[in-house]
Design a protein around this motif. Structure first.
Motif, PDB file in Angstrom:
ATOM      1  N   MET A  33     -10.537  11.119  -3.626  1.00  0.00           N
ATOM      2  CA  MET A  33     -10.042  12.012  -2.575  1.00  0.00           C
ATOM      3  C   MET A  33      -9.344  11.230  -1.468  1.00  0.00           C
ATOM      4  O   MET A  33      -8.338  11.683  -0.907  1.00  0.00           O
ATOM      5  N   ILE A  34      -9.863  10.061  -1.149  1.00  0.00           N
ATOM      6  CA  ILE A  34      -9.187   9.189  -0.177  1.00  0.00           C
ATOM      7  C   ILE A  34      -7.808   8.786  -0.722  1.00  0.00           C
ATOM      8  O   ILE A  34      -6.812   8.750   0.007  1.00  0.00           O
ATOM      9  N   TYR A  35      -7.769   8.523  -2.009  1.00  0.00           N
ATOM     10  CA  TYR A  35      -6.497   8.160  -2.680  1.00  0.00           C
ATOM     11  C   TYR A  35      -5.485   9.308  -2.560  1.00  0.00           C
ATOM     12  O   TYR A  35      -4.302   9.096  -2.251  1.00  0.00           O
ATOM     13  N   ALA A  70      -5.477  11.565  -0.268  1.00  0.00           N
ATOM     14  CA  ALA A  70      -5.116  11.695   1.151  1.00  0.00           C
ATOM     15  C   ALA A  70      -3.996  10.729   1.525  1.00  0.00           C
ATOM     16  O   ALA A  70      -3.003  11.121   2.151  1.00  0.00           O
ATOM     17  N   VAL A  71      -4.139   9.483   1.134  1.00  0.00           N
ATOM     18  CA  VAL A  71      -3.103   8.484   1.424  1.00  0.00           C
ATOM     19  C   VAL A  71      -1.793   8.861   0.720  1.00  0.00           C
ATOM     20  O   VAL A  71      -0.713   8.825   1.324  1.00  0.00           O
ATOM     21  N   SER A  72      -1.898   9.226  -0.536  1.00  0.00           N
ATOM     22  CA  SER A  72      -0.709   9.560  -1.331  1.00  0.00           C
ATOM     23  C   SER A  72       0.024  10.765  -0.755  1.00  0.00           C
ATOM     24  O   SER A  72       1.258  10.850  -0.822  1.00  0.00           O
ATOM     25  N   VAL A 110      -5.522   9.351   6.119  1.00  0.00           N
ATOM     26  CA  VAL A 110      -4.247   9.982   6.462  1.00  0.00           C
ATOM     27  C   VAL A 110      -3.636   9.303   7.690  1.00  0.00           C
ATOM     28  O   VAL A 110      -2.451   8.972   7.718  1.00  0.00           O
ATOM     29  N   ALA A 112      -2.105   5.937   6.816  1.00  0.00           N
ATOM     30  CA  ALA A 112      -0.819   6.058   6.123  1.00  0.00           C
ATOM     31  C   ALA A 112       0.278   6.478   7.099  1.00  0.00           C
ATOM     32  O   ALA A 112       1.422   6.079   6.965  1.00  0.00           O
ATOM     33  N   VAL A 146      -9.632   1.105  -0.693  1.00  0.00           N
ATOM     34  CA  VAL A 146      -8.987   2.225  -1.412  1.00  0.00           C
ATOM     35  C   VAL A 146      -7.657   2.566  -0.742  1.00  0.00           C
ATOM     36  O   VAL A 146      -6.652   2.804  -1.421  1.00  0.00           O
ATOM     37  N   ALA A 189      -4.180   2.417  -2.684  1.00  0.00           N
ATOM     38  CA  ALA A 189      -3.334   3.611  -2.776  1.00  0.00           C
ATOM     39  C   ALA A 189      -1.944   3.320  -2.216  1.00  0.00           C
ATOM     40  O   ALA A 189      -0.930   3.709  -2.820  1.00  0.00           O
ATOM     41  N   ASN A 240       1.295   3.655  -4.450  1.00  0.00           N
ATOM     42  CA  ASN A 240       2.321   4.582  -3.937  1.00  0.00           C
ATOM     43  C   ASN A 240       3.686   3.883  -3.949  1.00  0.00           C
ATOM     44  O   ASN A 240       4.694   4.450  -4.365  1.00  0.00           O
TER      45      ASN A 240
END
Lengths: 131, 131, 131, 131, 131, 131
Positions: free
Chosen positions: E69-71, E73-75, F74, F77, F107, F111, F115
């Protein structure tokens, strides 16, 4: 295509259906766009968003067309393809002319460019700019 | 502080000094902000940027205050601290009221939020939005 | 200032101290920059990163200065102030001239601008560009 | 597909047609890519961009291939799909080998990773890095 | 479609084939997704990434679902469409319920919104927040 | 420092004072952080945000600590320094251990890296990932 299915009208919860009815009434069209069909999986979030969005985008100190153009600007900087399409269409619906669209894009491009230059140069904020 | 030194007036090349003179004349103040003092290391790039910026930000199909607010919107989405400060100050200089500033921020926040939701949901663009 | 404390040499775990020794040996200086002092809270992650970083940034099909400039470009687009400072300094250490720095910034600014224009226009990718 | 139609050659204004002719002459091909067909709605902006782009991307202190790779790096960090495709193709046209492409991507990935780590840690900039 | 071709199994180098075998063994499926077929052009980079990814995403102080879920969020904040799709699917594979997905999206949206507000306001960090 | 002044308690409108009272009551401390002192210029927006934030961040299908970590992801990022500081502090307040913080950062870094790789490679989304 998305990470959730787009809900058809006959798949909506009563709470979601109520928001759909308000969207149709406010916009004067039966068409409800894909964003809301995806949001309808979470009727409470959709309701909260819809209620707030109407307030924020309503005429106020800024007129609705200006607000749509600001929306396009943010969405472009964030690279949100759907948002750019939907709010460019909304801006056109509120009277944005081709000349205004061209100037919107030119300002976005200029801001992106100087954002990059300033950031690469790590320019210190002038005291005169601080509130 | 930055990645290049900020040039003082007595360190400018003749080409850079000429742009500084135009900035002062157009703005009616002797103050030249840090961005231009950093850009002055590359007089040709500074000249090209200054010439284009005046055209893009001039009154046209959009008024200059709207353009400054669009600039702030892009800069905020890109997280450019200097640009947010300088263009918020510029918008105030062009008459932005506290109520307009508050609405600008509210639209930016709303756009950021739905950018995130749409992107997380990967909503497909509606055919009706395409040009 | 950060979200974790910067570790002093006498606070390092043996694994972290080993990486610090390698950083000092490779760079030929006793100075270890703040990033590694923050990373040292997680010695395994620091080790993995350091090992990979040396491979990626080593001379190869691209020379190390070009790699540093690409690093600055990405960091600028992402608005990472620390990274811009540290990799601009690294690029200078590898011979980047003021003229090269100016061109790097000009290309970044141009790319940011056309990124914004293309994204705002939502231009479809030409078939000829696809691999 | 986009937010404006792509203009065909027979829809161009004289000013836009002139830029198209220059693009064709410089590149030695009749093919004009979609970006310019979208930009052609604003001939003055297209002219200003084209004139500046040729200067910025010309051989100088950095060679054109390095400039294209920097362009790809910025476009990747900004997530501009069109720009990544067009400038990767341009880099190939200027001689980028598969090994250079792989290293470009590895540096981009490494920069993205440490951008995230540094930003999450909020590492303070070392005094030695400041200009 | 991409900037490199997706490699078929019969086009892999021995090193890349070995990583593919490990991916298949760990996941218990013959299917290898497009990302790895693109990465396979650079077997050493693929190996380094795969080895590190398994460590980072393994159960630890955080459980694998939280990590996915963190992944996501960043993506999402980075607008990486492929990554959002693949890691939303991975999160589902690790048990993410529709209610959890909805809350993940709501938090992402809220964070995006306040990121925009805070950045537009340029709020100074409270001393109490600093480590 | 910001683009608006931070309001002291004696400068608040009655509506803003009411939200401050709720913040203090919910958090069990007299301290109100700078973000709310900046938001207090627009009491209606502050009220709407506060009401929604409490709902979104409350225990639900995800626990509040996980939500804070997603918030940090978030914000990282997006490069929102204030948000990273405040939500890392909030996560600590909800029990985030140093080991969890380290994994969160790992993580995020991973990510960010993929990305960048996926975006640079422009990998096409696998059919199996689509909802």
């Amino acid at each position: 295509m998305g990470t959730v299915a787009l809900l058809r009208d006959d798949e909506l919860s009563p709470e979601a259906a109520e928001v759909f009815a308000e969207i149709r009434a406010l916009r004067g069209t039966d068409y409800v766009n894909n964003f809301w069909r995806a949001m309808a999986h979470d009727p409470a979030a959709m309701r909260a968003l819809w209620d707030r969005l109407r307030v924020v985008m309503a005429p106020g100190a800024l007129d609705p067309l200006v607000k749509e153009m600001i929306y396009v600007a943010v969405s472009t900087a964030n690279g949100c393809s759907y948002c750019i399409h939907s709010h460019t269409a909304a801006a056109r619906g509120k009277g944005m002319t081709p000349a205004q669209h061209a100037e919107l894009l030119a300002v976005i491009g200029m801001a992106m460019q100087t954002n990059g230059l300033v950031t690469g140069l790590q320019v210190e904020v002038d005291e005169v700019f601080k509130a």
